[in-house]
Design a protein around this motif. Structure first.
Motif, PDB file in Angstrom:
ATOM      1  N   ALA A  98     -36.356   1.016 -27.538  1.00  8.93           N
ATOM      2  CA  ALA A  98     -35.471   1.348 -28.661  1.00  8.93           C
ATOM      3  C   ALA A  98     -35.779   0.471 -29.874  1.00  8.93           C
ATOM      4  CB  ALA A  98     -34.010   1.196 -28.242  1.00  8.93           C
ATOM      5  N   ARG A  99     -36.149  -0.796 -29.639  1.00 10.79           N
ATOM      6  CA  ARG A  99     -36.476  -1.702 -30.753  1.00 10.79           C
ATOM      7  C   ARG A  99     -37.766  -1.294 -31.456  1.00 10.79           C
ATOM      8  NH1 ARG A  99     -35.020  -5.585 -27.026  1.00 10.79           N
ATOM      9  NH2 ARG A  99     -37.192  -6.181 -26.676  1.00 10.79           N
ATOM     10  N   ILE A 100     -38.757  -0.831 -30.703  1.00  9.37           N
ATOM     11  CA  ILE A 100     -40.046  -0.504 -31.318  1.00  9.37           C
ATOM     12  C   ILE A 100     -40.154   0.946 -31.779  1.00  9.37           C
ATOM     13  CG2 ILE A 100     -41.236  -2.324 -30.032  1.00  9.37           C
ATOM     14  CD1 ILE A 100     -42.453  -0.093 -28.257  1.00  9.37           C
ATOM     15  N   ALA A 101     -39.241   1.802 -31.354  1.00 11.90           N
ATOM     16  CA  ALA A 101     -39.317   3.228 -31.683  1.00 11.90           C
ATOM     17  C   ALA A 101     -39.392   3.504 -33.180  1.00 11.90           C
ATOM     18  CB  ALA A 101     -38.154   3.987 -31.048  1.00 11.90           C
ATOM     19  N   PRO A 102     -38.603   2.825 -34.026  1.00  7.51           N
ATOM     20  CA  PRO A 102     -38.721   3.111 -35.470  1.00  7.51           C
ATOM     21  C   PRO A 102     -40.119   2.819 -36.024  1.00  7.51           C
ATOM     22  CG  PRO A 102     -36.669   1.948 -35.018  1.00  7.51           C
ATOM     23  CD  PRO A 102     -37.478   1.920 -33.755  1.00  7.51           C
ATOM     24  N   ARG A 103     -40.764   1.756 -35.535  1.00  4.17           N
ATOM     25  CA  ARG A 103     -42.138   1.452 -35.988  1.00  4.17           C
ATOM     26  C   ARG A 103     -43.107   2.525 -35.519  1.00  4.17           C
ATOM     27  NH1 ARG A 103     -40.558  -3.854 -34.497  1.00  4.17           N
ATOM     28  NH2 ARG A 103     -41.802  -3.805 -32.602  1.00  4.17           N
ATOM     29  N   LEU A 104     -42.950   2.964 -34.278  1.00  2.00           N
ATOM     30  CA  LEU A 104     -43.828   4.008 -33.761  1.00  2.00           C
ATOM     31  C   LEU A 104     -43.677   5.296 -34.545  1.00  2.00           C
ATOM     32  CD1 LEU A 104     -43.350   3.424 -29.920  1.00  2.00           C
ATOM     33  CD2 LEU A 104     -45.214   2.596 -31.366  1.00  2.00           C
ATOM     34  N   ALA A 105     -42.436   5.665 -34.845  1.00  4.22           N
ATOM     35  CA  ALA A 105     -42.166   6.897 -35.586  1.00  4.22           C
ATOM     36  C   ALA A 105     -42.740   6.828 -37.001  1.00  4.22           C
ATOM     37  CB  ALA A 105     -40.670   7.182 -35.631  1.00  4.22           C
ATOM     38  N   ALA A 106     -42.823   5.609 -37.550  1.00  3.34           N
ATOM     39  CA  ALA A 106     -43.370   5.416 -38.890  1.00  3.34           C
ATOM     40  C   ALA A 106     -44.889   5.283 -38.881  1.00  3.34           C
ATOM     41  CB  ALA A 106     -42.740   4.192 -39.540  1.00  3.34           C
ATOM     42  N   GLY A 107     -45.495   5.367 -37.687  1.00  8.05           N
ATOM     43  CA  GLY A 107     -46.929   5.241 -37.576  1.00  8.05           C
ATOM     44  C   GLY A 107     -47.446   3.820 -37.619  1.00  8.05           C
ATOM     45  N   GLU A 108     -46.559   2.859 -37.433  1.00  6.73           N
ATOM     46  CA  GLU A 108     -46.941   1.448 -37.446  1.00  6.73           C
ATOM     47  C   GLU A 108     -47.274   0.993 -36.025  1.00  6.73           C
ATOM     48  OE1 GLU A 108     -43.582  -0.612 -39.099  1.00  6.73           O
ATOM     49  OE2 GLU A 108     -43.563   0.642 -40.887  1.00  6.73           O
ATOM     50  N   PHE A 154     -38.368   8.161 -16.822  1.00 12.83           N
ATOM     51  CA  PHE A 154     -36.969   7.755 -16.936  1.00 12.83           C
ATOM     52  C   PHE A 154     -36.370   8.244 -18.254  1.00 12.83           C
ATOM     53  CE2 PHE A 154     -38.766   4.931 -13.832  1.00 12.83           C
ATOM     54  CZ  PHE A 154     -37.767   4.842 -12.877  1.00 12.83           C
ATOM     55  N   GLY A 155     -35.250   8.944 -18.143  1.00  8.05           N
ATOM     56  CA  GLY A 155     -34.567   9.463 -19.322  1.00  8.05           C
ATOM     57  C   GLY A 155     -34.214   8.385 -20.329  1.00  8.05           C
ATOM     58  N   ASP A 156     -33.830   7.202 -19.856  1.00  6.62           N
ATOM     59  CA  ASP A 156     -33.478   6.112 -20.773  1.00  6.62           C
ATOM     60  C   ASP A 156     -34.661   5.720 -21.653  1.00  6.62           C
ATOM     61  OD1 ASP A 156     -30.981   6.074 -19.600  1.00  6.62           O
ATOM     62  OD2 ASP A 156     -31.288   4.200 -18.514  1.00  6.62           O
ATOM     63  N   GLU A 162     -34.278  -0.694 -10.811  1.00  5.87           N
ATOM     64  CA  GLU A 162     -33.263  -1.699 -10.497  1.00  5.87           C
ATOM     65  C   GLU A 162     -33.426  -2.986 -11.306  1.00  5.87           C
ATOM     66  OE1 GLU A 162     -31.648  -4.304  -6.696  1.00  5.87           O
ATOM     67  OE2 GLU A 162     -32.852  -2.513  -6.326  1.00  5.87           O
ATOM     68  N   HIS A 163     -34.662  -3.435 -11.493  1.00 10.47           N
ATOM     69  CA  HIS A 163     -34.884  -4.765 -12.067  1.00 10.47           C
ATOM     70  C   HIS A 163     -35.389  -4.786 -13.509  1.00 10.47           C
ATOM     71  CE1 HIS A 163     -34.141  -6.692  -8.235  1.00 10.47           C
ATOM     72  NE2 HIS A 163     -34.935  -5.790  -7.673  1.00 10.47           N
ATOM     73  N   HIS A 164     -35.962  -3.689 -13.995  1.00 16.17           N
ATOM     74  CA  HIS A 164     -36.617  -3.751 -15.306  1.00 16.17           C
ATOM     75  C   HIS A 164     -36.208  -2.664 -16.292  1.00 16.17           C
ATOM     76  CE1 HIS A 164     -39.286  -6.755 -13.599  1.00 16.17           C
ATOM     77  NE2 HIS A 164     -39.539  -5.923 -12.596  1.00 16.17           N
ATOM     78  N   LEU A 165     -35.627  -1.568 -15.835  1.00 16.87           N
ATOM     79  CA  LEU A 165     -35.384  -0.412 -16.702  1.00 16.87           C
ATOM     80  C   LEU A 165     -34.537  -0.750 -17.922  1.00 16.87           C
ATOM     81  CD1 LEU A 165     -35.616   2.556 -17.451  1.00 16.87           C
ATOM     82  CD2 LEU A 165     -33.752   3.036 -15.854  1.00 16.87           C
ATOM     83  N   ALA A 166     -33.432  -1.431 -17.754  1.00 17.64           N
ATOM     84  CA  ALA A 166     -32.535  -1.692 -18.885  1.00 17.64           C
ATOM     85  C   ALA A 166     -33.254  -2.461 -19.995  1.00 17.64           C
ATOM     86  CB  ALA A 166     -31.294  -2.446 -18.416  1.00 17.64           C
ATOM     87  N   ALA A 167     -33.946  -3.542 -19.637  1.00 17.38           N
ATOM     88  CA  ALA A 167     -34.655  -4.339 -20.642  1.00 17.38           C
ATOM     89  C   ALA A 167     -35.819  -3.548 -21.242  1.00 17.38           C
ATOM     90  CB  ALA A 167     -35.149  -5.642 -20.031  1.00 17.38           C
ATOM     91  N   TYR A 168     -36.505  -2.772 -20.427  1.00 22.26           N
ATOM     92  CA  TYR A 168     -37.643  -1.985 -20.899  1.00 22.26           C
ATOM     93  C   TYR A 168     -37.176  -0.924 -21.897  1.00 22.26           C
ATOM     94  CZ  TYR A 168     -42.235   0.249 -20.502  1.00 22.26           C
ATOM     95  OH  TYR A 168     -43.478   0.766 -20.754  1.00 22.26           O
ATOM     96  N   GLN A 222     -51.404  -5.693 -12.159  1.00 26.65           N
ATOM     97  CA  GLN A 222     -51.212  -7.137 -12.161  1.00 26.65           C
ATOM     98  C   GLN A 222     -50.501  -7.575 -13.443  1.00 26.65           C
ATOM     99  OE1 GLN A 222     -52.236  -8.742  -9.414  1.00 26.65           O
ATOM    100  NE2 GLN A 222     -51.239 -10.568 -10.176  1.00 26.65           N
ATOM    101  N   GLY A 223     -49.352  -8.254 -13.293  1.00 26.39           N
ATOM    102  CA  GLY A 223     -48.646  -8.826 -14.430  1.00 26.39           C
ATOM    103  C   GLY A 223     -47.942  -7.826 -15.324  1.00 26.39           C
ATOM    104  N   ARG A 224     -47.758  -6.598 -14.877  1.00 32.36           N
ATOM    105  CA  ARG A 224     -47.090  -5.575 -15.696  1.00 32.36           C
ATOM    106  C   ARG A 224     -45.993  -4.905 -14.877  1.00 32.36           C
ATOM    107  NH1 ARG A 224     -52.277  -5.930 -17.233  1.00 32.36           N
ATOM    108  NH2 ARG A 224     -52.885  -5.518 -19.384  1.00 32.36           N
ATOM    109  N   VAL A 225     -44.950  -4.438 -15.561  1.00 30.37           N
ATOM    110  CA  VAL A 225     -43.872  -3.732 -14.857  1.00 30.37           C
ATOM    111  C   VAL A 225     -44.124  -2.224 -14.843  1.00 30.37           C
ATOM    112  CG1 VAL A 225     -42.163  -5.514 -15.378  1.00 30.37           C
ATOM    113  CG2 VAL A 225     -42.365  -3.532 -16.904  1.00 30.37           C
ATOM    114  N   TYR A 226     -45.102  -1.762 -15.596  1.00 36.08           N
ATOM    115  CA  TYR A 226     -45.443  -0.338 -15.640  1.00 36.08           C
ATOM    116  C   TYR A 226     -46.720  -0.088 -14.836  1.00 36.08           C
ATOM    117  CZ  TYR A 226     -48.430  -2.120 -19.409  1.00 36.08           C
ATOM    118  OH  TYR A 226     -49.334  -2.836 -20.145  1.00 36.08           O
ATOM    119  N   PRO A 227     -46.953   1.164 -14.421  1.00 36.01           N
ATOM    120  CA  PRO A 227     -48.123   1.470 -13.590  1.00 36.01           C
ATOM    121  C   PRO A 227     -49.309   1.992 -14.390  1.00 36.01           C
ATOM    122  CG  PRO A 227     -46.696   3.348 -13.599  1.00 36.01           C
ATOM    123  CD  PRO A 227     -46.027   2.287 -14.466  1.00 36.01           C
ATOM    124  N   GLY A 228     -50.385   2.233 -13.663  1.00 39.07           N
ATOM    125  CA  GLY A 228     -51.542   2.915 -14.215  1.00 39.07           C
ATOM    126  C   GLY A 228     -51.952   4.028 -13.272  1.00 39.07           C
TER     127      GLY A 228
END
Length: 138
Positions: free
Chosen positions: A124-134, A10-12, A113-119, A38-44
């Motif tokens: 976006a909230r965690i991206a700065p930490r990831l980019a900083a290696g945290e 997903f581009g978003d 439909e149900h999870h993309l916007a929140a995901y 089980q219990g996750r919105v993402y796949p494996g």
């Protein structure tokens, strides 16, 4: 080349994590399926019966920094492995170890439909930490 079969299709999500949408080509991974977990919105991505194939995309122009961000983003249980792709070549993919796998395939339309916007907002909230290696934390 990174084969993406789940939320990274997903581009978003890509834009939230990387600040851009990398170049991509349609691809699939024969012999694998994107399983609902089980219990996750993402796949494996898991090995399955011959004849099946996990649909997705291959990101073709990731920078070293973007690879590091995506590695930090993915669950530590995923294993980055080479898979043969329908494009005739191969790519790396995050493979799930097989636990907590449901019988059905992951439903990308339901996720969108149900999870993309929140995901994407969480990404976006965690991206700065990831980019900083945290650690991604919450």
């Amino acid at each position: 080349m990174l084969f993406c079969y789940g939320t990274l299709r997903f581009g978003d999500v890509l834009k939230a994590l990387l600040g851009r949408i990398p170049e991509q080509v349609p691809a699939s991974a024969p012999g694998y399926r994107a399983a609902a977990l089980q219990g996750r919105v993402y796949p494996g991505l898991i090995v399955c019966a011959p004849g099946a194939s996990a649909p997705g995309i291959a990101l073709t122009d990731l920078s070293n920094e973007e690879w590091l961000i995506l590695d930090a983003f993915e669950d530590e249980r995923y294993e980055l492995r080479e898979v043969v792709l329908s494009t005739g070549g191969s790519g790396l993919a995050y493979i799930w170890p097989g636990e907590d796998v449901r019988n059905e395939d992951w439903d990308s339309a339901e996720f969108e439909e149900h999870h993309l916007a929140a995901y994407a907002a969480r990404c976006a909230r965690i991206a700065p930490r990831l980019a900083a290696g945290e650690p991604k934390g919450e």
